[in-house]
Design a protein around this motif. Structure first.
Motif, PDB file in Angstrom:
ATOM      1  N   VAL A  28       2.220 -10.717   1.283  1.00 17.81           N
ATOM      2  CA  VAL A  28       1.653  -9.660   2.125  1.00 17.81           C
ATOM      3  C   VAL A  28       2.361  -9.582   3.465  1.00 17.81           C
ATOM      4  O   VAL A  28       2.600  -8.493   3.991  1.00 17.81           O
ATOM      5  CB  VAL A  28       0.142  -9.892   2.301  1.00 17.81           C
ATOM      6  CG1 VAL A  28      -0.469  -8.879   3.238  1.00 17.81           C
ATOM      7  CG2 VAL A  28      -0.549  -9.841   0.950  1.00 17.81           C
ATOM      8  N   ALA A  35       4.832  -5.763  -1.532  1.00 20.32           N
ATOM      9  CA  ALA A  35       3.390  -5.904  -1.743  1.00 20.32           C
ATOM     10  C   ALA A  35       2.722  -4.539  -1.825  1.00 20.32           C
ATOM     11  O   ALA A  35       1.841  -4.331  -2.663  1.00 20.32           O
ATOM     12  CB  ALA A  35       2.770  -6.737  -0.628  1.00 20.32           C
ATOM     13  N   SER A  36       3.145  -3.611  -0.980  1.00 18.69           N
ATOM     14  CA  SER A  36       2.541  -2.271  -1.041  1.00 18.69           C
ATOM     15  C   SER A  36       2.953  -1.544  -2.316  1.00 18.69           C
ATOM     16  O   SER A  36       2.177  -0.759  -2.859  1.00 18.69           O
ATOM     17  CB  SER A  36       2.914  -1.460   0.196  1.00 18.69           C
ATOM     18  OG  SER A  36       4.308  -1.218   0.214  1.00 18.69           O
ATOM     19  N   THR A  39       0.783  -3.045  -5.171  1.00 19.22           N
ATOM     20  CA  THR A  39      -0.664  -3.076  -4.927  1.00 19.22           C
ATOM     21  C   THR A  39      -1.476  -2.510  -6.091  1.00 19.22           C
ATOM     22  O   THR A  39      -2.472  -3.125  -6.489  1.00 19.22           O
ATOM     23  CB  THR A  39      -0.996  -2.355  -3.612  1.00 19.22           C
ATOM     24  OG1 THR A  39      -0.420  -3.091  -2.534  1.00 19.22           O
ATOM     25  CG2 THR A  39      -2.486  -2.247  -3.389  1.00 19.22           C
ATOM     26  N   VAL A  42      -1.620  -5.169  -8.788  1.00 19.20           N
ATOM     27  CA  VAL A  42      -2.448  -6.302  -8.365  1.00 19.20           C
ATOM     28  C   VAL A  42      -3.920  -5.922  -8.398  1.00 19.20           C
ATOM     29  O   VAL A  42      -4.768  -6.721  -8.803  1.00 19.20           O
ATOM     30  CB  VAL A  42      -2.017  -6.801  -6.972  1.00 19.20           C
ATOM     31  CG1 VAL A  42      -2.980  -7.839  -6.438  1.00 19.20           C
ATOM     32  CG2 VAL A  42      -0.610  -7.372  -7.027  1.00 19.20           C
ATOM     33  N   TYR A  43      -4.242  -4.691  -8.000  1.00 19.93           N
ATOM     34  CA  TYR A  43      -5.626  -4.230  -8.072  1.00 19.93           C
ATOM     35  C   TYR A  43      -6.138  -4.255  -9.511  1.00 19.93           C
ATOM     36  O   TYR A  43      -7.242  -4.723  -9.778  1.00 19.93           O
ATOM     37  CB  TYR A  43      -5.752  -2.820  -7.507  1.00 19.93           C
ATOM     38  CG  TYR A  43      -5.919  -2.738  -6.023  1.00 19.93           C
ATOM     39  CD1 TYR A  43      -6.077  -3.863  -5.238  1.00 19.93           C
ATOM     40  CD2 TYR A  43      -5.935  -1.512  -5.388  1.00 19.93           C
ATOM     41  CE1 TYR A  43      -6.235  -3.774  -3.870  1.00 19.93           C
ATOM     42  CE2 TYR A  43      -6.098  -1.403  -4.020  1.00 19.93           C
ATOM     43  CZ  TYR A  43      -6.248  -2.539  -3.276  1.00 19.93           C
ATOM     44  OH  TYR A  43      -6.416  -2.450  -1.921  1.00 19.93           O
ATOM     45  N   PHE A  83      -4.513  -7.755  -0.757  1.00 24.33           N
ATOM     46  CA  PHE A  83      -3.636  -6.620  -1.033  1.00 24.33           C
ATOM     47  C   PHE A  83      -4.225  -5.289  -0.573  1.00 24.33           C
ATOM     48  O   PHE A  83      -3.610  -4.250  -0.775  1.00 24.33           O
ATOM     49  CB  PHE A  83      -3.268  -6.573  -2.514  1.00 24.33           C
ATOM     50  CG  PHE A  83      -2.137  -7.489  -2.856  1.00 24.33           C
ATOM     51  CD1 PHE A  83      -0.845  -7.010  -2.894  1.00 24.33           C
ATOM     52  CD2 PHE A  83      -2.356  -8.825  -3.102  1.00 24.33           C
ATOM     53  CE1 PHE A  83       0.210  -7.852  -3.183  1.00 24.33           C
ATOM     54  CE2 PHE A  83      -1.312  -9.680  -3.393  1.00 24.33           C
ATOM     55  CZ  PHE A  83      -0.022  -9.198  -3.429  1.00 24.33           C
ATOM     56  N   SER A  84      -5.412  -5.318   0.056  1.00 21.86           N
ATOM     57  CA  SER A  84      -5.925  -4.083   0.648  1.00 21.86           C
ATOM     58  C   SER A  84      -5.112  -3.702   1.874  1.00 21.86           C
ATOM     59  O   SER A  84      -5.108  -2.552   2.290  1.00 21.86           O
ATOM     60  CB  SER A  84      -7.397  -4.237   1.025  1.00 21.86           C
ATOM     61  OG  SER A  84      -7.535  -5.113   2.126  1.00 21.86           O
ATOM     62  N   ASN A  85      -4.441  -4.693   2.454  1.00 18.93           N
ATOM     63  CA  ASN A  85      -3.571  -4.482   3.617  1.00 18.93           C
ATOM     64  C   ASN A  85      -4.336  -3.867   4.793  1.00 18.93           C
ATOM     65  O   ASN A  85      -3.791  -3.057   5.540  1.00 18.93           O
ATOM     66  CB  ASN A  85      -2.351  -3.649   3.253  1.00 18.93           C
ATOM     67  CG  ASN A  85      -1.185  -3.922   4.190  1.00 18.93           C
ATOM     68  OD1 ASN A  85      -1.173  -4.936   4.879  1.00 18.93           O
ATOM     69  ND2 ASN A  85      -0.224  -3.025   4.209  1.00 18.93           N
ATOM     70  N   LYS A 169      -9.235   1.339   1.635  1.00 18.45           N
ATOM     71  CA  LYS A 169      -7.995   1.612   0.898  1.00 18.45           C
ATOM     72  C   LYS A 169      -8.259   2.459  -0.348  1.00 18.45           C
ATOM     73  O   LYS A 169      -7.540   3.410  -0.618  1.00 18.45           O
ATOM     74  CB  LYS A 169      -7.355   0.272   0.515  1.00 18.45           C
ATOM     75  CG  LYS A 169      -5.991   0.365  -0.056  1.00 18.45           C
ATOM     76  CD  LYS A 169      -4.965   0.547   1.018  1.00 18.45           C
ATOM     77  CE  LYS A 169      -3.604   0.312   0.412  1.00 18.45           C
ATOM     78  NZ  LYS A 169      -2.580   0.376   1.390  1.00 18.45           N
TER      79      LYS A 169
END
Length: 189
Positions: A28, A35-36, A39, A42-43, A83-85, A169
């Motif tokens: 992250v 990572a973006s 995402t 990963v979600y 990963f919501s950043n 997000k």
């Protein structure tokens, strides 16, 4: 599952958190564009992990397996938050990691005490435990409430922040992840 109690406590308190810390520090933070990009993947994997881990936990009859599978579901929630950043999501993930690092080993310790006394971990043999060991049962009940994220416990604060960050997000992901809260109440009871 087959590890001694102290091994399970060590795994739940420290070693699971190393993976979360690694993702937080490297994926992250240092590799933000990657990572973006990943995402959504990963979600999806984290949502599947939360739901599948919760259903696998509900199915168990061994107390140690219940705690182990619930740890898997909680760490998938941590991945959603990381990963919501968002600041809330990352702080919620950190709160969950810290509180899970206290609550889960405490539950493993309680199960270890019961196993040393009764030589079984099957849940059906522990009916009426509060009449034999009332203080111990109260402690086990408190840690079970903390494991499911009951209000007033540190897991609740972490889950609240995490879901606020994930909702900012993606509302749909937060809705599916919230099913993990309902399922966590089912397996904790």
């Amino acid at each position: 599952m087959e590890a001694p109690t102290i091994g399970s406590m060590l795994l739940a308190s420290l070693l699971l958190k190393l993976g979360g810390y690694g993702f937080m520090r490297f994926s992250v933070d240092m590799l933000a564009s990657g990572a973006s990009y990943f995402t959504p993947l990963v979600y999806i994997l984290s949502l599947l992990g939360v739901i599948y881990g919760s259903f696998a936990t509900i199915r168990q009859i061994d107390l140690k397996r219940i705690i182990a599978y619930s740890s898997v579901a909680h760490m998938n929630l941590v991945m959603l938050g990381l990963f919501s950043n968002t600041q809330q999501g990352i702080e919620g993930a950190m709160y969950i990691m810290v509180s899970h690092g206290v609550v889960s080993p405490a539950l493993f310790f309680c199960i270890g005490v019961l196993y040393d006394r009764y030589h079984t971990r099957l849940i059906r043999y522990y009916g009426g435990l509060a009449s034999v060991m009332p203080l111990f049962a109260a402690g086990l009940f408190f840690f079970s409430l903390a494991n499911m994220g009951f209000p007033g416990t540190p897991n609740f604060l972490g889950e609240l922040l995490l879901f606020l960050g994930v909702f900012a997000k993606s509302g749909g992901v937060a809705l599916f992840a919230a099913s993990g809260i309902v399922l966590s109440a089912v397996y904790s009871v």
